[in-house]
Design a protein around this motif. Structure first.
Motif, PDB file in Angstrom:
ATOM      1  N   GLN A  60     120.931 -14.442  19.400  1.00  9.01           N
ATOM      2  CA  GLN A  60     122.204 -15.037  19.201  1.00  9.01           C
ATOM      3  C   GLN A  60     122.286 -16.350  19.469  1.00  9.01           C
ATOM      4  O   GLN A  60     123.037 -17.246  18.741  1.00  9.01           O
ATOM      5  CB  GLN A  60     123.140 -14.083  19.799  1.00  9.01           C
ATOM      6  N   GLY A  61     121.718 -16.672  20.676  1.00  2.72           N
ATOM      7  CA  GLY A  61     121.886 -17.976  21.241  1.00  2.72           C
ATOM      8  C   GLY A  61     121.036 -19.080  20.395  1.00  2.72           C
ATOM      9  O   GLY A  61     121.372 -20.181  20.186  1.00  2.72           O
ATOM     10  N   GLY A  64     122.909 -19.410  16.942  1.00  3.00           N
ATOM     11  CA  GLY A  64     124.390 -20.135  17.335  1.00  3.00           C
ATOM     12  C   GLY A  64     124.018 -21.579  17.445  1.00  3.00           C
ATOM     13  O   GLY A  64     124.645 -22.363  16.934  1.00  3.00           O
ATOM     14  N   SER A  71     127.804 -18.522  20.416  1.00  2.00           N
ATOM     15  CA  SER A  71     126.849 -17.094  20.206  1.00  2.00           C
ATOM     16  C   SER A  71     127.404 -16.048  20.128  1.00  2.00           C
ATOM     17  O   SER A  71     126.983 -15.045  19.466  1.00  2.00           O
ATOM     18  CB  SER A  71     125.672 -17.480  21.601  1.00  2.00           C
TER      19      SER A  71
END
Length: 155
Positions: A60-61, A64, A71
């Motif tokens: 996610q990070g 993102g 994120s």
């Protein structure tokens, strides 16, 4: 079935060396829909030699930061590791706002993301509500389901 070389040629983005744990991430733009609500929706290929798999929170990070968004607005799901390991493929949806995320994401994914909490109900209460709804037909069925839901919440 496409080979990895062909997949890499078709890719819209090829990012490498975001962290020492992830050697390369290839994101394919799959289908852009509802541009007012979604930034994008895509298939994500992760190459992770030497690791069994990669945590979704870590991905996610990375995703993102690639798309310059928070994120918590990135939703990853449906990941499958290829036979032999080293590569995983999954699906990613990036939303413009948290309101859009709450509106369009299924409830089970919101619970997984920690946005909503799962309501713990007993097995007996669920079955009683189901059977009570089966007994009444027609317009009374929706009223009975509503009453059963309230009774289950009261317990």
């Amino acid at each position: 079935m496409m080979t990895f070389e062909l997949l890499a040629q078709m890719s819209a983005f090829n990012f490498s060396c975001f962290s020492p744990l992830i050697s390369s991430i290839t994101a394919l733009n799959f289908h852009e829909i509802l541009l007012t609500i979604l930034s994008c929706q895509m298939i994500v290929d992760i190459i992770h030699p030497g690791r069994a798999n990669v945590a979704k929170s870590e991905l996610q990070g990375v995703v993102g930061s690639m798309y310059k968004t928070a994120s918590n607005l990135v939703v990853l799901f449906g990941f499958r590791t290829k036979y032999g390991g080293g590569k995983s493929t999954g699906f990613c949806v990036i939303y413009d706002s948290e309101d859009a995320l709450r509106k369009f994401e299924p409830k089970h994914r919101l619970i997984r993301l920690g946005i909503e909490e799962k309501k713990e109900r007993s097995r007996k209460a669920i079955k009683e509500a189901k059977n009570k709804g089966k007994k009444i037909r027609g317009t009374g069925a929706s009223i009975a389901k509503h009453k059963a839901k309230r009774a289950a919440q009261a317990d």
